[in-house]
Scaffold this motif. Structure first.
Motif, PDB file in Angstrom:
ATOM      1  N   ARG A 271       0.675  -0.563  -0.042  1.00  0.00           N
ATOM      2  CA  ARG A 271       0.239  -0.286   0.005  1.00  0.00           C
ATOM      3  C   ARG A 271       0.967   1.103  -0.192  1.00  0.00           C
ATOM      4  NH1 ARG A 271      -5.105  -1.419   1.742  1.00  0.00           N
ATOM      5  NH2 ARG A 271      -5.371  -3.598   1.899  1.00  0.00           N
ATOM      6  N   ALA A 272       0.488   1.958  -0.401  1.00  0.00           N
ATOM      7  CA  ALA A 272       1.473   3.701  -1.173  1.00  0.00           C
ATOM      8  C   ALA A 272       0.795   4.689  -0.075  1.00  0.00           C
ATOM      9  CB  ALA A 272       1.067   4.155  -2.181  1.00  0.00           C
ATOM     10  N   ALA A 273      -0.859   4.432   0.506  1.00  0.00           N
ATOM     11  CA  ALA A 273      -1.403   5.106   1.380  1.00  0.00           C
ATOM     12  C   ALA A 273      -2.551   3.530   2.218  1.00  0.00           C
ATOM     13  CB  ALA A 273      -2.111   6.228   1.224  1.00  0.00           C
ATOM     14  N   PHE A 274      -2.645   4.399   3.643  1.00  0.00           N
ATOM     15  CA  PHE A 274      -3.094   2.970   4.241  1.00  0.00           C
ATOM     16  C   PHE A 274      -3.678   4.303   5.366  1.00  0.00           C
ATOM     17  CE2 PHE A 274       0.452   3.796   6.593  1.00  0.00           C
ATOM     18  CZ  PHE A 274      -0.068   3.591   7.704  1.00  0.00           C
ATOM     19  N   SER A 275      -4.945   3.613   5.829  1.00  0.00           N
ATOM     20  CA  SER A 275      -5.455   2.935   7.187  1.00  0.00           C
ATOM     21  C   SER A 275      -5.604   1.756   7.647  1.00  0.00           C
ATOM     22  CB  SER A 275      -7.674   3.757   6.999  1.00  0.00           C
ATOM     23  OG  SER A 275      -8.482   3.506   8.334  1.00  0.00           O
ATOM     24  N   LEU A 276      -4.948   2.366   8.925  1.00  0.00           N
ATOM     25  CA  LEU A 276      -4.811   0.677   9.391  1.00  0.00           C
ATOM     26  C   LEU A 276      -6.716  -0.178   9.702  1.00  0.00           C
ATOM     27  CD1 LEU A 276      -3.344   2.154  13.253  1.00  0.00           C
ATOM     28  CD2 LEU A 276      -2.317   0.737  11.154  1.00  0.00           C
ATOM     29  N   ASP A 277      -7.427   0.463   9.190  1.00  0.00           N
ATOM     30  CA  ASP A 277      -8.612  -0.228   9.734  1.00  0.00           C
ATOM     31  C   ASP A 277      -8.984  -0.830   8.319  1.00  0.00           C
ATOM     32  OD1 ASP A 277      -8.890   0.448  12.465  1.00  0.00           O
ATOM     33  OD2 ASP A 277     -10.484   2.530  11.615  1.00  0.00           O
ATOM     34  N   ASP A 278      -8.065  -0.836   7.661  1.00  0.00           N
ATOM     35  CA  ASP A 278      -8.638  -0.950   5.658  1.00  0.00           C
ATOM     36  C   ASP A 278      -7.390  -2.093   5.874  1.00  0.00           C
ATOM     37  OD1 ASP A 278     -10.851   0.597   5.691  1.00  0.00           O
ATOM     38  OD2 ASP A 278      -9.231   1.894   4.514  1.00  0.00           O
ATOM     39  N   LEU A 279      -6.220  -2.572   6.872  1.00  0.00           N
ATOM     40  CA  LEU A 279      -5.043  -3.330   6.304  1.00  0.00           C
ATOM     41  C   LEU A 279      -5.751  -4.218   7.019  1.00  0.00           C
ATOM     42  CD1 LEU A 279      -2.563  -1.322   7.987  1.00  0.00           C
ATOM     43  CD2 LEU A 279      -2.864  -1.653   5.248  1.00  0.00           C
ATOM     44  N   PRO A 280      -5.607  -5.445   5.823  1.00  0.00           N
ATOM     45  CA  PRO A 280      -5.923  -7.806   6.119  1.00  0.00           C
ATOM     46  C   PRO A 280      -4.787  -7.145   7.427  1.00  0.00           C
ATOM     47  CG  PRO A 280      -4.154  -6.710   4.141  1.00  0.00           C
ATOM     48  CD  PRO A 280      -4.565  -5.373   4.603  1.00  0.00           C
ATOM     49  N   GLN A 281      -5.937  -8.854   7.815  1.00  0.00           N
ATOM     50  CA  GLN A 281      -5.185  -9.147   9.111  1.00  0.00           C
ATOM     51  C   GLN A 281      -4.851 -10.742   9.223  1.00  0.00           C
ATOM     52  OE1 GLN A 281      -4.156  -6.684  12.516  1.00  0.00           O
ATOM     53  NE2 GLN A 281      -3.679  -6.188  10.568  1.00  0.00           N
ATOM     54  N   ARG A 282      -4.484 -11.370   8.086  1.00  0.00           N
ATOM     55  CA  ARG A 282      -4.443 -12.539   7.956  1.00  0.00           C
ATOM     56  C   ARG A 282      -3.261 -13.123   8.334  1.00  0.00           C
ATOM     57  NH1 ARG A 282      -4.700 -10.822   1.894  1.00  0.00           N
ATOM     58  NH2 ARG A 282      -2.807  -9.355   3.277  1.00  0.00           N
ATOM     59  N   THR A 283      -2.188 -13.395   9.032  1.00  0.00           N
ATOM     60  CA  THR A 283      -0.576 -13.717   8.701  1.00  0.00           C
ATOM     61  C   THR A 283      -0.902 -12.777  10.631  1.00  0.00           C
ATOM     62  OG1 THR A 283       0.548 -11.879   7.908  1.00  0.00           O
ATOM     63  CG2 THR A 283      -0.177 -13.636   6.577  1.00  0.00           C
ATOM     64  N   ALA A 284       0.514 -13.669  11.081  1.00  0.00           N
ATOM     65  CA  ALA A 284       1.464 -12.868  11.750  1.00  0.00           C
ATOM     66  C   ALA A 284       1.939 -11.600  11.641  1.00  0.00           C
ATOM     67  CB  ALA A 284       1.765 -14.077  12.726  1.00  0.00           C
ATOM     68  N   LEU A 285       2.459 -11.533  11.163  1.00  0.00           N
ATOM     69  CA  LEU A 285       3.044 -10.874  10.653  1.00  0.00           C
ATOM     70  C   LEU A 285       2.044  -9.059  10.710  1.00  0.00           C
ATOM     71  CD1 LEU A 285       5.969  -8.796  10.229  1.00  0.00           C
ATOM     72  CD2 LEU A 285       5.694 -10.061   7.268  1.00  0.00           C
ATOM     73  N   GLU A 286       1.313 -10.171   9.340  1.00  0.00           N
ATOM     74  CA  GLU A 286       0.351  -8.514   9.535  1.00  0.00           C
ATOM     75  C   GLU A 286      -0.737  -7.922  11.171  1.00  0.00           C
ATOM     76  OE1 GLU A 286      -1.275  -9.321   4.760  1.00  0.00           O
ATOM     77  OE2 GLU A 286      -2.022 -10.133   6.765  1.00  0.00           O
ATOM     78  N   ARG A 287      -0.489  -8.711  11.565  1.00  0.00           N
ATOM     79  CA  ARG A 287      -1.298  -8.702  13.556  1.00  0.00           C
ATOM     80  C   ARG A 287      -0.075  -7.844  13.958  1.00  0.00           C
ATOM     81  NH1 ARG A 287      -3.963 -13.186  11.391  1.00  0.00           N
ATOM     82  NH2 ARG A 287      -2.219 -14.748  13.266  1.00  0.00           N
ATOM     83  N   ALA A 288       0.876  -8.171  13.186  1.00  0.00           N
ATOM     84  CA  ALA A 288       2.105  -7.405  14.572  1.00  0.00           C
ATOM     85  C   ALA A 288       2.220  -6.202  14.488  1.00  0.00           C
ATOM     86  CB  ALA A 288       3.746  -8.151  14.223  1.00  0.00           C
ATOM     87  N   VAL A 289       2.076  -5.667  12.600  1.00  0.00           N
ATOM     88  CA  VAL A 289       2.790  -5.006  11.379  1.00  0.00           C
ATOM     89  C   VAL A 289       0.923  -3.591  12.108  1.00  0.00           C
ATOM     90  CG1 VAL A 289       2.664  -2.821  10.178  1.00  0.00           C
ATOM     91  CG2 VAL A 289       4.194  -5.542  10.082  1.00  0.00           C
ATOM     92  N   VAL A 290       0.518  -4.253  12.308  1.00  0.00           N
ATOM     93  CA  VAL A 290      -1.418  -3.511  12.764  1.00  0.00           C
ATOM     94  C   VAL A 290      -1.505  -2.697  14.499  1.00  0.00           C
ATOM     95  CG1 VAL A 290      -3.431  -3.003  12.763  1.00  0.00           C
ATOM     96  CG2 VAL A 290      -2.051  -4.306  10.968  1.00  0.00           C
ATOM     97  N   ALA A 291      -1.059  -4.076  15.448  1.00  0.00           N
ATOM     98  CA  ALA A 291      -1.105  -4.358  16.844  1.00  0.00           C
ATOM     99  C   ALA A 291       0.472  -3.044  17.360  1.00  0.00           C
ATOM    100  CB  ALA A 291      -0.539  -5.633  17.119  1.00  0.00           C
ATOM    101  N   HIS A 292       1.696  -2.957  16.478  1.00  0.00           N
ATOM    102  CA  HIS A 292       2.648  -2.002  16.598  1.00  0.00           C
ATOM    103  C   HIS A 292       2.004  -0.467  17.198  1.00  0.00           C
ATOM    104  CE1 HIS A 292       6.361  -0.988  17.871  1.00  0.00           C
ATOM    105  NE2 HIS A 292       6.944  -0.744  17.274  1.00  0.00           N
ATOM    106  N   LEU A 293       1.402   0.003  15.701  1.00  0.00           N
ATOM    107  CA  LEU A 293       1.063   0.639  15.183  1.00  0.00           C
ATOM    108  C   LEU A 293      -0.175   1.141  16.149  1.00  0.00           C
ATOM    109  CD1 LEU A 293       1.069   0.692  11.067  1.00  0.00           C
ATOM    110  CD2 LEU A 293       2.869   1.639  12.769  1.00  0.00           C
ATOM    111  N   ARG A 294      -0.841   0.206  16.011  1.00  0.00           N
ATOM    112  CA  ARG A 294      -1.995   1.074  16.907  1.00  0.00           C
ATOM    113  C   ARG A 294      -1.993   1.940  18.418  1.00  0.00           C
ATOM    114  NH1 ARG A 294      -6.883   0.503  14.993  1.00  0.00           N
ATOM    115  NH2 ARG A 294      -7.525  -0.967  12.880  1.00  0.00           N
TER     116      ARG A 294
END
Length: 308
Positions: A271-294
């Motif tokens: 993604r070039a631009a993003f909202s945390l609410d729109d990011l997929p949470q399919r993998t442990a890595l994706e969940r980690a990235v979002v949780a850290h930013l939240r």
């Protein structure tokens, strides 16, 4: 005006597109925007000079800096968006000849240059059209500086002055980490599957013999990497058996880092631009990235080194 630089025959490029990993949708756009011989003289002039920059880079020492190209203005449309693709196509015969002169095997040559297709595909996923938003990256491939060996890519590089403070650290095997010394810069392409320890070890083994054989005038005792993948904060979220964590353990981390949330978003989610609410949470890595930013924290690009 007759162009002084030549593109391949438009009607005979399907085989080249296959070797370069160009997907059908991207190939169709490239062909649709193919420049005519009566294209503006300014366009051909720029193509010619960018081509000459790449050819000149091939015979320069590993210390030479690649050209710092930027995308052309959007108002130029598809021809501007794909301009650098045509530069790389025009330079293909020269880099293939240079690889041949260096004795670089065809499979390594084509695997290296196929990053063109991979980056076109990434651009389509991010923006919906064919293009290259970081064209200077591929100057390393088409200028003879970077090679793909199994899972990883290795760039002919040198340790910059900022490494001076680490010259007395961990000089494994009696080799000193010295600024200005040749080093292989490690890059991790998206394709090729998981970063499993075995396949990464195979890449490093290939790199040791490949550069000693094909670039004997350059002695590479070290490899370095700068990436979000080396951010030790990832180990707070991922299991110790994670391929990313095990990849990190190969490197001696350099103190300090640069906050760069956009980098990890780009490479993990494309993604070039993003909202945390729109990011997929399919993998442990994706969940980690979002949780850290939240949590209000930031991800970093970190650097590290290892001996070869």
């Amino acid at each position: 005006m007759t162009p002084s630089v030549h593109l391949p025959d438009k009607h005979q490029v399907s085989g080249l597109f296959t070797r370069l990993g160009v997907q059908p949708a991207d190939a169709a756009e490239i062909l649709d925007a193919w420049p005519a011989l009566d294209q503006s003289p300014e366009w051909w002039w720029l193509l010619h000079h960018c081509h000459l920059q790449l050819v000149a880079l091939m015979d320069k020492p590993f210390t030479a800096h690649p050209p710092q190209w930027r995308p052309l203005p959007q108002h130029l449309g598809s021809l501007g968006r794909l301009f650098y693709v045509y530069v790389f196509l025009a330079t293909l015969p020269a880099i293939r000849q240079w690889h041949h002169q260096r004795g670089i095997p065809d499979d390594v040559s084509w695997a290296t240059l196929a990053d063109l297709g991979e980056n076109l595909a990434i651009h389509r996923r991010m923006f919906g059209v064919a293009g290259l938003d970081v064209p200077q990256w591929l100057t390393l491939h088409f200028g003879g500086k970077l090679y793909r060996l199994a899972r990883l890519q290795f760039e002919r590089w040198r340790l910059s002055p900022r490494w001076a403070i680490y010259s007395n650290e961990g000089s494994d095997n009696g080799v000193t980490l010295r600024p200005g010394a040749p080093a292989l810069s490690v890059h991790i392409p998206e394709s090729g599957g998981p970063l499993s320890p075995d396949i990464c070890s195979e890449s490093f083994e290939q790199a040791r013999s490949f550069f000693a054989h094909h670039f004997p005038e350059e002695t590479y005792n070290f490899a370095r990497c700068s990436s979000w993948l080396l951010d030790p904060q990832l180990a707070d979220y991922l299991p110790s058996t994670s391929n990313i964590v095990r990849f990190q353990r190969r490197f001696h981390l350099v103190p300090g880092g640069v906050d760069d949330d956009l980098s990890i978003i780009r490479f993990v989610f494309r993604r070039a631009a993003f909202s945390l609410d729109d990011l997929p949470q399919r993998t442990a890595l994706e969940r980690a990235v979002v949780a850290h930013l939240r949590a209000g924290e930031h991800w970093q690009v970190r650097s590290g080194w290892l001996t070869l």
